[in-house]
Structures are given as structure tokens and as C-alpha cells.
Design a protein around this motif. Structure first.
Motif, mmCIF file in Angstrom:
data_model
loop_
_atom_site.group_PDB
_atom_site.id
_atom_site.type_symbol
_atom_site.label_atom_id
_atom_site.label_comp_id
_atom_site.label_asym_id
_atom_site.label_seq_id
_atom_site.Cartn_x
_atom_site.Cartn_y
_atom_site.Cartn_z
ATOM 1 N N ASN A 1 45.536 28.568 32.753
ATOM 2 C CA ASN A 1 45.926 28.700 34.163
ATOM 3 C C ASN A 1 45.243 29.855 34.880
ATOM 4 O OD1 ASN A 1 47.640 26.504 34.127
ATOM 5 N ND2 ASN A 1 49.493 27.709 33.798
ATOM 6 N N TYR A 2 44.615 30.741 34.120
ATOM 7 C CA TYR A 2 44.072 31.958 34.738
ATOM 8 C C TYR A 2 42.573 32.146 34.542
ATOM 9 C CZ TYR A 2 48.807 33.359 35.805
ATOM 10 O OH TYR A 2 50.077 33.395 36.328
ATOM 11 N N ALA B 1 41.824 36.794 31.399
ATOM 12 C CA ALA B 1 43.086 36.252 31.910
ATOM 13 C C ALA B 1 43.938 37.360 32.528
ATOM 14 C CB ALA B 1 43.854 35.559 30.783
ATOM 15 N N ASN C 1 42.496 38.435 35.804
ATOM 16 C CA ASN C 1 42.723 37.436 36.849
ATOM 17 C C ASN C 1 44.201 37.300 37.233
ATOM 18 O OD1 ASN C 1 39.999 36.936 36.843
ATOM 19 N ND2 ASN C 1 40.114 34.973 35.798
ATOM 20 N N GLY C 2 45.012 38.241 36.795
ATOM 21 C CA GLY C 2 46.421 38.241 37.187
ATOM 22 C C GLY C 2 47.378 38.458 36.037
#
Length: 242
Positions: free
Chosen positions: A199-200, A226, A229-230
Motif C-alpha cells: 500500500n505504500y 514504506a 512514504n508514510g
């Protein structure tokens, strides 16, 4: 065969509900299992850890040299079914854990063949020559919408219900396991991961981070990306390569 792996709780979650295990029977036969627990902090931790324990024990106890393809499939199906029973029974006996469960993706690699079993939205990918190919199909509400043509893959990437899965170990008394067997070409890399990675980190980012052939660094790089990216979820990565 080489295996590298890493798990991290990310930047948002208080605990890490992911769990994994890896092992080898020889230089040419390796296995791995990755789980992503759900059902509250304690429940998720227990579900994923228990599933990994049961599956690992079943594989180690059952694998034999020169097993036929059908026997490996049956072994993985049996291992994941046993994990489902253990997690389900644990939750049934303790009301505070009712409904807990875990995704699972599990692989055995030998003779350039990958045998993969899964339930949920933890994934298996093959990476080679700048291409990323998703081997597993998510058992999720959003994937069902894609399959029915109601939304596109692009819309699925940002759908508000992306985290809702339709199949998981331990939630119901019985579970349906998906299985596939694939041929691995020279230089293919098998990646198993939880959705904290998928998801990231985009496919293009995965390719960029793995393009230099430094296998020992791949898991660490992917987890770091990951998080950069958040880091909105727990992240687990297992990479198998020649």
C-alpha cells in the motif's frame, strides 16, 4: 538460495501485528510464511504469531525430499487449515479475542518452482528485468469490486475500503486456501509482503530499489521506503532469490 527478511511496526501503529518465519531444508529448498494479524492489538499479535508457529511446525515436520508437487500442495493446505483451527479455537475460548484473525502468504521454493498458498491480502510478487508481477490475488472487498468490473485497478488503489478483507485465517471455522505453482526463471526474485509494503511502495519504486542486485539490502530498503512514504501500517518483507 538466499533469503532476506525484515519486519517493522511503521510510524503510525503502536504495535507490530505482523509475523513471519523463514527456513531452509537445503541450499536449494527454502520456505517462508508471512502473516498480518487483525482484531485489536493483542488479538492481531496473537493470531499472526500463532499462525506462523503452526504453519512453520507443520512444514518442518512434513516436508520430505523429492515430494511430488501434489504432496507439497496438500502439505501447505493442511498447514494453513491447521493454523485456521488453532486461531479460531483460541478466539472461541476467549471472548475478548472473538473475531481475531490473520492474513497469510506462504511459499516453498525448490528447483526453480515456487509453491504458494495464501488467504487475505498479503501478497507474493515475482520481480525480474524491471518488471513486477503480482502472483496472488487479494481476498478483499475492493478486489471483488475490480473482478466484477465495478471499479478500475486505479480506483482500487485509493478506495476507502481497501483494508477490508474477505478471507482470513481464524475468523471462521473453515477456510478456503488459494494455491498456485509457478516456474521461476533465471534471476527471478520472489517477494512476500504484507499490505504495509504494497500500500505504500509502488511497483516502480520496488524495481528501482532492487535494480542493483544487492540482495542482502533489498528487505531493509523496501521497509525504509514504506516508512519514508508514510509508514501507516506494519511492514513485513521476505525476499527469496538465487
Amino acid at each position: 538460495m538466499k533469503i532476506v527478511a525484515k519486519t517493522d511496526k511503521g510510524f503510525v501503529r503502536d504495535t507490530n501485528q505482523d509475523a513471519y518465519a523463514v527456513g531452509e531444508f537445503s541450499d536449494e529448498v527454502v520456505w517462508a510464511v508471512v502473516c498480518d494479524g487483525m482484531g485489536g492489538a493483542a488479538g492481531g499479535n496473537i493470531a499472526s504469531a500463532l499462525a506462523v508457529k503452526v504453519i512453520s511446525e507443520k512444514i518442518n515436520a512434513s516436508y520430505r525430499e523429492n515430494m511430488r508437487d501434489a504432496s507439497i500442495k496438500n502439505m501447505l493446505d493442511s498447514a494453513l487449515t491447521a493454523a485456521n483451527i488453532e486461531v479460531y479455537d483460541f478466539a472461541e475460548a476467549r471472548s475478548e479475542y472473538k473475531g481475531m484473525g490473520t492474513t497469510v502468504v506462504c511459499a516453498i521454493v525448490r528447483d526453480r518452482q515456487a509453491y504458494i498458498a495464501h488467504a487475505g491480502d498479503s501478497r507474493a510478487y515475482v520481480i525480474n528485468n524491471g518488471n513486477v508481477h503480482q502472483i496472488t490475488t487479494d481476498h478483499s472487498l475492493v478486489q471483488d469490486l475490480v473482478n466484477k468490473g465495478k471499479i478500475t485497478l486505479e480506483e482500487a488503489e485509493h478506495h476507502p475500503n481497501k483494508n477490508l478483507i474477505t478471507r482470513a485465517v481464524g475468523v471462521d471455522k473453515e477456510i478456503e486456501i488459494d494455491f498456485c505453482q509457478i516456474d521461476l526463471e533465471e534471476n527471478d526474485i520472489l517477494l512476500l509482503c504484507t499490505d504495509g509494503l504494497s500500500n505504500y511502495v509502488s511497483n516502480s519504486e520496488i524495481v528501482d530499489l532492487m535494480s542493483d542486485g544487492k540482495h542482502y539490502a533489498f528487505a531493509d530498503r523496501l521497509v525504509k521506503k514504506a516508512n519514508n512514504n508514510g509508514g501507516g501500517d506494519n511492514i513485513t518483507v521476505v525476499i527469496i532469490s538465487e
